[in-house]
Design a protein around this motif. Structure first.
Motif, PDB file in Angstrom:
ATOM      1  N   LEU A  74      34.420  33.528  52.005  1.00 54.07           N
ATOM      2  CA  LEU A  74      34.776  34.756  51.293  1.00 54.07           C
ATOM      3  C   LEU A  74      36.127  34.603  50.591  1.00 54.07           C
ATOM      4  O   LEU A  74      36.275  34.942  49.407  1.00 54.07           O
ATOM      5  N   VAL A  75      37.115  34.096  51.317  1.00 57.28           N
ATOM      6  CA  VAL A  75      38.439  33.922  50.713  1.00 57.28           C
ATOM      7  C   VAL A  75      38.378  32.925  49.565  1.00 57.28           C
ATOM      8  O   VAL A  75      38.961  33.153  48.488  1.00 57.28           O
ATOM      9  N   ALA A  76      37.657  31.829  49.758  1.00 55.84           N
ATOM     10  CA  ALA A  76      37.579  30.807  48.713  1.00 55.84           C
ATOM     11  C   ALA A  76      36.894  31.343  47.459  1.00 55.84           C
ATOM     12  O   ALA A  76      37.337  31.068  46.331  1.00 55.84           O
ATOM     13  N   VAL A  77      35.832  32.131  47.646  1.00 59.37           N
ATOM     14  CA  VAL A  77      35.115  32.678  46.486  1.00 59.37           C
ATOM     15  C   VAL A  77      35.987  33.656  45.714  1.00 59.37           C
ATOM     16  O   VAL A  77      36.061  33.626  44.484  1.00 59.37           O
ATOM     17  N   VAL A  78      36.686  34.536  46.440  1.00 59.58           N
ATOM     18  CA  VAL A  78      37.530  35.521  45.760  1.00 59.58           C
ATOM     19  C   VAL A  78      38.682  34.825  45.033  1.00 59.58           C
ATOM     20  O   VAL A  78      39.005  35.158  43.886  1.00 59.58           O
ATOM     21  N   VAL A  79      39.319  33.852  45.679  1.00 58.70           N
ATOM     22  CA  VAL A  79      40.429  33.142  45.033  1.00 58.70           C
ATOM     23  C   VAL A  79      39.938  32.366  43.818  1.00 58.70           C
ATOM     24  O   VAL A  79      40.615  32.319  42.778  1.00 58.70           O
ATOM     25  N   ALA A  80      38.752  31.768  43.908  1.00 58.75           N
ATOM     26  CA  ALA A  80      38.241  30.967  42.793  1.00 58.75           C
ATOM     27  C   ALA A  80      37.792  31.839  41.626  1.00 58.75           C
ATOM     28  O   ALA A  80      37.957  31.459  40.459  1.00 58.75           O
ATOM     29  N   ARG A  81      37.226  33.016  41.919  1.00 56.11           N
ATOM     30  CA  ARG A  81      36.696  33.863  40.860  1.00 56.11           C
ATOM     31  C   ARG A  81      37.729  34.825  40.282  1.00 56.11           C
ATOM     32  O   ARG A  81      37.521  35.373  39.198  1.00 56.11           O
ATOM     33  N   ALA A  82      38.813  35.085  40.993  1.00 52.65           N
ATOM     34  CA  ALA A  82      39.833  36.000  40.481  1.00 52.65           C
ATOM     35  C   ALA A  82      40.494  35.408  39.250  1.00 52.65           C
ATOM     36  O   ALA A  82      40.819  34.216  39.205  1.00 52.65           O
ATOM     37  N   TRP A 525      43.762  40.223  29.946  1.00 49.06           N
ATOM     38  CA  TRP A 525      44.815  40.714  30.835  1.00 49.06           C
ATOM     39  C   TRP A 525      44.808  39.996  32.172  1.00 49.06           C
ATOM     40  O   TRP A 525      45.838  39.848  32.812  1.00 49.06           O
ATOM     41  N   GLY A 526      43.640  39.580  32.645  1.00 52.36           N
ATOM     42  CA  GLY A 526      43.558  39.047  33.998  1.00 52.36           C
ATOM     43  C   GLY A 526      43.381  40.169  35.002  1.00 52.36           C
ATOM     44  O   GLY A 526      43.480  41.350  34.684  1.00 52.36           O
ATOM     45  N   ASP A 527      43.088  39.823  36.230  1.00 56.59           N
ATOM     46  CA  ASP A 527      42.875  40.818  37.267  1.00 56.59           C
ATOM     47  C   ASP A 527      44.185  41.488  37.637  1.00 56.59           C
ATOM     48  O   ASP A 527      45.189  40.840  37.903  1.00 56.59           O
ATOM     49  N   GLY A 528      44.159  42.814  37.680  1.00 52.71           N
ATOM     50  CA  GLY A 528      45.299  43.576  38.155  1.00 52.71           C
ATOM     51  C   GLY A 528      46.345  43.872  37.120  1.00 52.71           C
ATOM     52  O   GLY A 528      47.285  44.593  37.401  1.00 52.71           O
ATOM     53  N   MET A 529      46.228  43.355  35.882  1.00 57.42           N
ATOM     54  CA  MET A 529      47.290  43.566  34.901  1.00 57.42           C
ATOM     55  C   MET A 529      47.263  44.989  34.359  1.00 57.42           C
ATOM     56  O   MET A 529      48.277  45.668  34.301  1.00 57.42           O
ATOM     57  N   ALA A 530      46.107  45.475  33.912  1.00 55.49           N
ATOM     58  CA  ALA A 530      46.025  46.787  33.275  1.00 55.49           C
ATOM     59  C   ALA A 530      45.274  47.791  34.122  1.00 55.49           C
ATOM     60  O   ALA A 530      44.913  48.848  33.646  1.00 55.49           O
ATOM     61  N   GLU A 531      45.037  47.472  35.386  1.00 51.93           N
ATOM     62  CA  GLU A 531      44.271  48.391  36.212  1.00 51.93           C
ATOM     63  C   GLU A 531      45.055  49.649  36.538  1.00 51.93           C
ATOM     64  O   GLU A 531      44.482  50.699  36.765  1.00 51.93           O
ATOM     65  N   GLY A 532      46.366  49.548  36.621  1.00 50.74           N
ATOM     66  CA  GLY A 532      47.161  50.720  36.950  1.00 50.74           C
ATOM     67  C   GLY A 532      47.434  51.608  35.763  1.00 50.74           C
ATOM     68  O   GLY A 532      48.134  52.596  35.884  1.00 50.74           O
ATOM     69  N   GLY A 533      46.859  51.291  34.610  1.00 45.77           N
ATOM     70  CA  GLY A 533      47.072  52.094  33.433  1.00 45.77           C
ATOM     71  C   GLY A 533      48.212  51.570  32.583  1.00 45.77           C
ATOM     72  O   GLY A 533      49.096  50.863  33.039  1.00 45.77           O
ATOM     73  N   LEU A 534      48.137  51.896  31.304  1.00 45.95           N
ATOM     74  CA  LEU A 534      49.175  51.518  30.366  1.00 45.95           C
ATOM     75  C   LEU A 534      50.099  52.708  30.154  1.00 45.95           C
ATOM     76  O   LEU A 534      49.699  53.846  30.329  1.00 45.95           O
TER      77      LEU A 534
END
Length: 623
Positions: A74-82, A525-534
């Motif tokens: 699980l950790v490897a998949v999330v790190v690889a796909r993020a 943007w990548g994961d987590g860059m614009a999720e909190g709103g602009l």
């Protein structure tokens, strides 16, 4: 002086320490499986005893092995796909800037390092190398291996350049400034350093993925992944920090041989460019962004801002004389189009505007800025101020004088007390002499109402009251001059009104500026860059009610000066909207306005109005 190879060796040592942390984590995850394999092999070969205890141990270790392998997967998949976060930038193709690519490649040849794989511009006063080899950022280049298979070819990082540098700096200064940045491609191409960087960026992206998980089904597994990723990041933080410092040291040492003397001058220009860029964004661009307009030539404007700063600041004296040399923006084939794209990205980052132009988000040129931004900003704020005054309780407004105490004839210039923006407060017995416009309610008695005063035939010889005026500056001054606390209620209501409008605008932008539009425009943007709103980087903290009130009163004064005293809206490159009287900027309005807003003292402002020739009793035109 240490050689570049010394810094590379130090960076490689720290990279190996980071990779050892990754190997240790993998070993911990595989340890239960290894124990289970030993127990099962001992049972099969007869080297370990047979009995209930051994069987129970085999079942327990087998279960732990399965759980640990599942969690590790699980950790490897999330790190690889993020997707690792990317710096928002405008990609520059070689076709659109062949001279810039040629300059960078020549610089890399002189430094004996690999050339960057691509160039991008960002609306910031900085330059760096960015690894974009993740599969989410583009397909990796592959080549055939010796055995006919495929292997991944290391790709050089992307060179990200601050767009203000291209317009303010000269070509030689830009080359000297980029030398230590381009020299960093040498250590970045080392396999161990590149692997350590990918591992750290993958963990950082996994933390971002776990932080934005909201669905209950996915929440628990991703929370576990986030904890593991944070643990590994804490373990490798010191090694990664020292590794990056060693890489920077090696790059700096290698760049010593290229334009070292000119680099000192270029570093001085960096500080000047940062100061001018910050003033341009906060004082000039931000008012336009708040109105749904975005200046389309920000990078060209920074040259004017820095030239003005050079004229005002003695420390910057002489910097403007460099403008006769060839600017670095000449290295671009279409600098106007690239400036437009960078300006739109700046509005997206610092204000949270939509991803593309539209009816409510249109560009504006510097020539049209005074009329389309400054004048409209003043009138919008003046209209908002009068709307707030309209909605105040009746007891909060200045009470009209009693009818018995009123003189028989008032001067023609005296304005009746106002109860709302466009109509006058009536006292018993008063009735307008002229028919009100169709869009305003009639103030006279209707046919079904008894008349409270003498008929028109009985008083045809009496002076007729003036028509109901529009919104006036006198109304605002009289309201705020009642005392030191007179503006508290107005400031509170004004702050609530502005907050409501900002919430509506944010909701509208969130509906229009989606991540799908960003992806269609090539903004990754990548994961987590614009999720909190602009916006990602807000330029100013929220303004207090008093600050908003001072801004709106200033806008009302400027509207009155434009409409009654022949003043004009203007643009100051360092201070933003400016009031021009007889072609010269008046910068002495702030203190009288603050005296009225903070202390309730209207005399300084009235004196200023008299000096300029403003008539506060005259109505002003609002938007």
């Amino acid at each position: 002086m240490a050689s570049p190879e010394t810094g590379v060796l130090a960076a490689r040592a720290r990279a190996l320490a980071v990779l050892r942390i990754r190997s240790t984590a993998l070993a911990v995850a595989l340890l239960p499986a290894a124990v289970a394999v030993v127990l099962l092999a001992g049972r099969a070969t007869g080297h370990l005893g047979v009995g209930t205890g051994w069987d129970l141990a085999r079942w327990i270790t087998g279960g732990l092995a399965v759980v640990s392998l599942l969690l590790a997967a699980l950790v490897a998949v999330v790190v690889a796909r993020a997707r690792p976060a990317l710096s928002p930038s405008v990609p520059i193709s070689e076709k659109s800037a062949p001279d810039l690519y040629r300059l960078v490649r020549d610089l890399a040849d002189r430094l004996e390092v690999p050339a960057p794989s691509a160039i991008a511009l960002t609306p910031d006063c900085d330059s760096w190398l960015e690894d974009r080899t993740h599969r989410a950022h583009g397909p990796p280049r592959r080549s055939g291996g010796p055995a006919g298979g495929e292997r991944r070819v290391p790709e050089a990082p992307v060179l990200v350049i601050g767009s203000p540098f291209l317009w303010w700096m000269r070509v030689a200064e830009l080359r000297a400034l980029l030398a230590p940045v381009v020299a960093g491609t040498g250590p970045s191409s080392h396999p161990d350093i590149a692997a350590a960087r990918r591992f750290i960026r993958g963990l950082d992206a996994a933390v971002a993925v776990a932080a934005r998980a909201r669905r209950p089904v996915r929440d628990l597994p991703l929370r576990f992944v986030g904890r593991v990723a944070r643990l590994l990041l804490r373990a490798g933080r010191e090694h990664a920090t020292i590794m990056e410092r060693a890489v920077a040291t090696a790059a700096s040492e290698r760049a010593q041989t290229v334009d070292y003397g000119l680099r000192i001058v270029a570093q001085e220009q960096v500080g000047l460019a940062y100061a001018g860029w910050d003033r341009l964004l906060t004082r000039v661009a931000l008012p336009a962004w708040r109105m749904g307009r975005w200046p389309s030539r920000l990078d060209a404007g920074v040259v004017s801002a820095l030239t003005e700063l050079s004229r005002r600041d003695r420390l910057a004296d002489g910097f403007a004389s460099r403008l006769g040399e060839r600017p670095a923006c000449d290295l671009l084939e279409e600098p106007g189009a690239i400036d437009r794209a960078a300006s739109l990205l700046a509005a997206r980052l610092f204000h949270g505007g939509p991803a593309e132009p539209g009816p409510d988000w249109s560009p504006v040129g510097w020539n049209q800025y005074p009329e389309e931004v400054v004048d409209r900003k003043w009138r919008l704020e003046a209209a908002r101020l009068h709307r707030v005054l309209d909605n105040l309780p009746a007891t909060a407004l200045p009470a009209p004088p009693p009818a018995s105490a009123a003189p028989a004839q008032e001067p023609a210039s005296a304005a009746p007390p106002l109860s709302y923006a466009r109509t006058a407060a009536r006292t018993p017995g008063d009735r307008p002499a002229e028919r009100p416009p169709a869009d305003e309610p009639s103030l006279g008695p209707s046919a079904d109402e008894p008349s409270l005063g003498p008929s028109a035939a009985d008083r045809h010889d009496e002076p007729q009251p003036a028509p109901a005026p529009g919104p006036t500056l006198a109304r605002v001054i009289d309201r705020l001059a009642q005392g030191e606390s007179a503006g508290d209620l107005v400031a509170a209501r004004l702050g609530a009104e502005v907050e409501r409008e900002e919430r509506e605008e944010a909701a509208r932008q969130a509906a229009h500026g989606t991540s799908q539009q960003d992806a269609a425009l090539g903004v990754a943007w990548g994961d987590g860059m614009a999720e909190g709103g602009l916006p990602l980087f807000p330029l100013q903290p929220p303004r207090t009610g008093r600050e908003l009130l001072a801004d709106h009163v200033t806008a009302m004064v400027c509207c009155a000066a434009v409409d009654t005293a022949g003043a004009a809206p203007g643009l100051d490159w360092l201070d933003g909207p400016a009031l021009l009287v007889d072609g010269a900027r008046r910068a002495d309005l702030g203190r009288p306005v603050l005296s009225l807003v903070d202390d309730g003292d209207a005399e300084p402002l009235r004196g200023w109005l008299t000096t300029i020739g403003v008539r506060p009793e005259k109505p002003v035109r609002l938007v």
